[in-house]
Design a protein around this motif. Structure first.
Motif, PDB file in Angstrom:
ATOM      1  N   LEU A  54      11.825  21.864 -20.386  1.00  0.00           N
ATOM      2  CA  LEU A  54      12.331  23.182 -19.984  1.00  0.00           C
ATOM      3  C   LEU A  54      13.294  23.761 -21.007  1.00  0.00           C
ATOM      4  CD1 LEU A  54      12.972  22.572 -16.158  1.00  0.00           C
ATOM      5  CD2 LEU A  54      11.073  23.826 -17.220  1.00  0.00           C
ATOM      6  N   ASP A  55      13.647  22.959 -22.030  1.00  0.00           N
ATOM      7  CA  ASP A  55      14.597  23.374 -23.067  1.00  0.00           C
ATOM      8  C   ASP A  55      15.913  23.831 -22.434  1.00  0.00           C
ATOM      9  OD1 ASP A  55      15.477  23.733 -25.669  1.00  0.00           O
ATOM     10  OD2 ASP A  55      14.776  25.822 -25.752  1.00  0.00           O
ATOM     11  N   LEU A  56      16.394  23.029 -21.473  1.00  0.00           N
ATOM     12  CA  LEU A  56      17.631  23.363 -20.763  1.00  0.00           C
ATOM     13  C   LEU A  56      18.842  23.018 -21.605  1.00  0.00           C
ATOM     14  CD1 LEU A  56      17.163  22.116 -17.090  1.00  0.00           C
ATOM     15  CD2 LEU A  56      17.179  24.465 -17.939  1.00  0.00           C
ATOM     16  N   ASP A  57      19.839  23.872 -21.550  1.00  0.00           N
ATOM     17  CA  ASP A  57      21.115  23.552 -22.179  1.00  0.00           C
ATOM     18  C   ASP A  57      21.687  22.318 -21.484  1.00  0.00           C
ATOM     19  OD1 ASP A  57      21.027  25.673 -23.938  1.00  0.00           O
ATOM     20  OD2 ASP A  57      22.149  27.014 -22.614  1.00  0.00           O
ATOM     21  N   PRO A  58      22.406  21.494 -22.233  1.00  0.00           N
ATOM     22  CA  PRO A  58      22.924  20.245 -21.641  1.00  0.00           C
ATOM     23  C   PRO A  58      23.858  20.456 -20.454  1.00  0.00           C
ATOM     24  CG  PRO A  58      23.215  20.271 -24.035  1.00  0.00           C
ATOM     25  CD  PRO A  58      22.700  21.621 -23.645  1.00  0.00           C
ATOM     26  N   HIS A  59      24.530  21.605 -20.379  1.00  0.00           N
ATOM     27  CA  HIS A  59      25.492  21.824 -19.294  1.00  0.00           C
ATOM     28  C   HIS A  59      24.832  22.288 -17.987  1.00  0.00           C
ATOM     29  CE1 HIS A  59      25.010  25.945 -20.743  1.00  0.00           C
ATOM     30  NE2 HIS A  59      25.424  26.327 -19.554  1.00  0.00           N
ATOM     31  N   VAL A  60      23.532  22.629 -18.011  1.00  0.00           N
ATOM     32  CA  VAL A  60      22.853  23.102 -16.799  1.00  0.00           C
ATOM     33  C   VAL A  60      22.493  21.903 -15.921  1.00  0.00           C
ATOM     34  CG1 VAL A  60      20.813  24.274 -15.881  1.00  0.00           C
ATOM     35  CG2 VAL A  60      21.923  25.147 -17.953  1.00  0.00           C
ATOM     36  N   PRO A  61      23.044  21.840 -14.698  1.00  0.00           N
ATOM     37  CA  PRO A  61      22.714  20.714 -13.809  1.00  0.00           C
ATOM     38  C   PRO A  61      21.229  20.697 -13.440  1.00  0.00           C
ATOM     39  CG  PRO A  61      24.677  21.860 -13.039  1.00  0.00           C
ATOM     40  CD  PRO A  61      24.064  22.721 -14.122  1.00  0.00           C
ATOM     41  N   LEU A  62      20.680  19.499 -13.357  1.00  0.00           N
ATOM     42  CA  LEU A  62      19.278  19.301 -12.972  1.00  0.00           C
ATOM     43  C   LEU A  62      19.247  18.219 -11.901  1.00  0.00           C
ATOM     44  CD1 LEU A  62      16.184  19.237 -15.166  1.00  0.00           C
ATOM     45  CD2 LEU A  62      16.569  17.303 -13.685  1.00  0.00           C
ATOM     46  N   LEU A  63      18.673  18.537 -10.755  1.00  0.00           N
ATOM     47  CA  LEU A  63      18.588  17.586  -9.652  1.00  0.00           C
ATOM     48  C   LEU A  63      17.129  17.390  -9.289  1.00  0.00           C
ATOM     49  CD1 LEU A  63      21.263  19.567  -9.146  1.00  0.00           C
ATOM     50  CD2 LEU A  63      21.554  17.954  -7.285  1.00  0.00           C
ATOM     51  N   ILE A  64      16.791  16.199  -8.850  1.00  0.00           N
ATOM     52  CA  ILE A  64      15.412  15.870  -8.478  1.00  0.00           C
ATOM     53  C   ILE A  64      15.399  15.424  -7.021  1.00  0.00           C
ATOM     54  CG2 ILE A  64      13.451  14.344  -8.948  1.00  0.00           C
ATOM     55  CD1 ILE A  64      14.450  14.171 -11.860  1.00  0.00           C
ATOM     56  N   GLY A  65      14.519  16.034  -6.224  1.00  0.00           N
ATOM     57  CA  GLY A  65      14.455  15.670  -4.809  1.00  0.00           C
ATOM     58  C   GLY A  65      13.363  16.436  -4.092  1.00  0.00           C
ATOM     59  N   ASP A  66      13.560  16.602  -2.800  1.00  0.00           N
ATOM     60  CA  ASP A  66      12.568  17.250  -1.935  1.00  0.00           C
ATOM     61  C   ASP A  66      13.256  18.410  -1.216  1.00  0.00           C
ATOM     62  OD1 ASP A  66      10.811  17.984   0.124  1.00  0.00           O
ATOM     63  OD2 ASP A  66      10.169  15.926   0.477  1.00  0.00           O
ATOM     64  N   VAL A  67      12.850  19.648  -1.503  1.00  0.00           N
ATOM     65  CA  VAL A  67      13.529  20.801  -0.913  1.00  0.00           C
ATOM     66  C   VAL A  67      13.314  20.902   0.589  1.00  0.00           C
ATOM     67  CG1 VAL A  67      13.555  22.135  -3.056  1.00  0.00           C
ATOM     68  CG2 VAL A  67      11.690  22.464  -1.398  1.00  0.00           C
ATOM     69  N   ARG A  68      12.419  20.095   1.151  1.00  0.00           N
ATOM     70  CA  ARG A  68      12.255  20.084   2.602  1.00  0.00           C
ATOM     71  C   ARG A  68      13.422  19.370   3.268  1.00  0.00           C
ATOM     72  NH1 ARG A  68       6.437  17.417   2.660  1.00  0.00           N
ATOM     73  NH2 ARG A  68       7.672  16.115   1.264  1.00  0.00           N
ATOM     74  N   GLN A  69      14.192  18.601   2.468  1.00  0.00           N
ATOM     75  CA  GLN A  69      15.307  17.816   2.976  1.00  0.00           C
ATOM     76  C   GLN A  69      16.607  18.614   2.852  1.00  0.00           C
ATOM     77  OE1 GLN A  69      14.637  14.885   4.486  1.00  0.00           O
ATOM     78  NE2 GLN A  69      12.500  15.394   4.025  1.00  0.00           N
ATOM     79  N   ARG A  70      17.197  18.929   3.980  1.00  0.00           N
ATOM     80  CA  ARG A  70      18.428  19.718   3.986  1.00  0.00           C
ATOM     81  C   ARG A  70      19.519  19.082   3.136  1.00  0.00           C
ATOM     82  NH1 ARG A  70      20.653  23.073   8.764  1.00  0.00           N
ATOM     83  NH2 ARG A  70      22.707  23.580   7.984  1.00  0.00           N
ATOM     84  N   GLY A  71      19.610  17.762   3.148  1.00  0.00           N
ATOM     85  CA  GLY A  71      20.634  17.065   2.366  1.00  0.00           C
ATOM     86  C   GLY A  71      20.466  17.323   0.871  1.00  0.00           C
ATOM     87  N   PHE A  72      19.225  17.321   0.391  1.00  0.00           N
ATOM     88  CA  PHE A  72      18.977  17.620  -1.019  1.00  0.00           C
ATOM     89  C   PHE A  72      19.374  19.058  -1.327  1.00  0.00           C
ATOM     90  CE2 PHE A  72      16.034  19.260  -4.334  1.00  0.00           C
ATOM     91  CZ  PHE A  72      16.563  18.562  -5.410  1.00  0.00           C
ATOM     92  N   ASP A  73      19.026  19.978  -0.447  1.00  0.00           N
ATOM     93  CA  ASP A  73      19.352  21.392  -0.670  1.00  0.00           C
ATOM     94  C   ASP A  73      20.870  21.590  -0.726  1.00  0.00           C
ATOM     95  OD1 ASP A  73      16.624  21.956  -0.632  1.00  0.00           O
ATOM     96  OD2 ASP A  73      16.640  22.304   1.530  1.00  0.00           O
ATOM     97  N   LYS A  74      21.599  20.898   0.147  1.00  0.00           N
ATOM     98  CA  LYS A  74      23.062  20.984   0.107  1.00  0.00           C
ATOM     99  C   LYS A  74      23.576  20.460  -1.225  1.00  0.00           C
ATOM    100  CE  LYS A  74      24.149  20.661   5.014  1.00  0.00           C
ATOM    101  NZ  LYS A  74      24.781  19.822   6.062  1.00  0.00           N
ATOM    102  N   ASP A  75      23.002  19.345  -1.701  1.00  0.00           N
ATOM    103  CA  ASP A  75      23.419  18.797  -2.998  1.00  0.00           C
ATOM    104  C   ASP A  75      23.179  19.804  -4.123  1.00  0.00           C
ATOM    105  OD1 ASP A  75      24.174  16.446  -1.756  1.00  0.00           O
ATOM    106  OD2 ASP A  75      22.359  15.332  -2.357  1.00  0.00           O
ATOM    107  N   VAL A  76      22.042  20.503  -4.063  1.00  0.00           N
ATOM    108  CA  VAL A  76      21.717  21.510  -5.087  1.00  0.00           C
ATOM    109  C   VAL A  76      22.756  22.630  -5.063  1.00  0.00           C
ATOM    110  CG1 VAL A  76      20.041  23.288  -5.740  1.00  0.00           C
ATOM    111  CG2 VAL A  76      19.256  20.979  -5.135  1.00  0.00           C
ATOM    112  N   LEU A  77      23.081  23.120  -3.863  1.00  0.00           N
ATOM    113  CA  LEU A  77      24.044  24.214  -3.760  1.00  0.00           C
ATOM    114  C   LEU A  77      25.443  23.761  -4.168  1.00  0.00           C
ATOM    115  CD1 LEU A  77      22.708  25.845  -0.475  1.00  0.00           C
ATOM    116  CD2 LEU A  77      22.428  26.684  -2.829  1.00  0.00           C
ATOM    117  N   LEU A  78      25.799  22.540  -3.799  1.00  0.00           N
ATOM    118  CA  LEU A  78      27.113  22.018  -4.224  1.00  0.00           C
ATOM    119  C   LEU A  78      27.154  21.842  -5.737  1.00  0.00           C
ATOM    120  CD1 LEU A  78      27.839  19.445  -1.367  1.00  0.00           C
ATOM    121  CD2 LEU A  78      29.037  21.602  -1.825  1.00  0.00           C
TER     122      LEU A  78
END
Length: 188
Positions: free
Chosen positions: A151-175
């Motif tokens: 994706l040629d992401l800048d090093p400072h851009v957070p990247l998370l891997i998970g399942d968006v169907r899981q509310r806990g993962f979505d909360k982690d993404v927003l946090l």
């Protein structure tokens, strides 16, 4: 709320990504209210117009936006706006982004190329964002480093891997987005 109480501060976050990556699912999974959805059935009219490659048996698509809400406290409410993913609706992104504090790009490792437009959109407008890799049914054959490089992401851009169907993962993404926003230098 009485007349002496102030209205809560509102924070707007844009959820973007290619067609069928999970934007509607994420807004629905994390919203405290029944989300507003503008889903319509795919028809023969989209044949040759929309790129349906890699989306399996998907039958509907967002034609305007998704909307959800999260009340963090009496003083803070987060509003989530999901973008339509098909290229013919991208013109709406320019209106949806007005007032957004940050963004989430949802990506699918089976179709990473559908994420480039979302990343370019946020980068070109100077809007901070995080990337959430949605692993459909646990499907992910790439490491975070491989995805970041692709994706040629800048090093400072957070990247998370998970399942968006899981509310806990979505909360982690927003946090992660909030943490990312707080680490950025204050505007001058």
């Amino acid at each position: 709320m009485t007349s002496t109480q102030a209205a809560p501060a509102a924070v707007k976050i844009l959820i973007a990504g290619g067609f069928g990556v999970g934007k509607t699912t994420m807004v629905g999974a994390v919203s405290e209210v029944t989300p507003l959805r503008t889903e319509e059935y795919l028809t023969k009219a989209s044949v040759g117009v929309d790129d349906l490659a890699g989306v399996g048996a998907k039958e509907t698509t967002t034609v305007a936006l998704d909307f959800g809400r999260i009340t963090v406290s009496d003083e803070l409410v987060v509003y989530l706006f999901g973008t339509p993913g098909q290229e013919r609706f991208w013109f709406m992104w320019n209106d949806l982004v007005n007032g957004a504090l940050g963004g989430v790009v949802i990506a699918d490792t089976r179709r990473l190329d559908t994420s480039f437009a979302s990343i370019d959109f946020f980068e070109s407008r100077g809007i901070p964002f995080v990337v959430a890799i949605n692993c459909f049914d646990g499907h992910n054959t790439r490491t975070a480093e491989e995805i970041r490089s692709a994706l040629d992401l800048d090093p400072h851009v957070p990247l998370l891997i998970g399942d968006v169907r899981q509310r806990g993962f979505d909360k982690d993404v927003l946090l992660a987005l909030v943490d990312h926003l707080m680490r950025l230098p204050a505007p001058v």
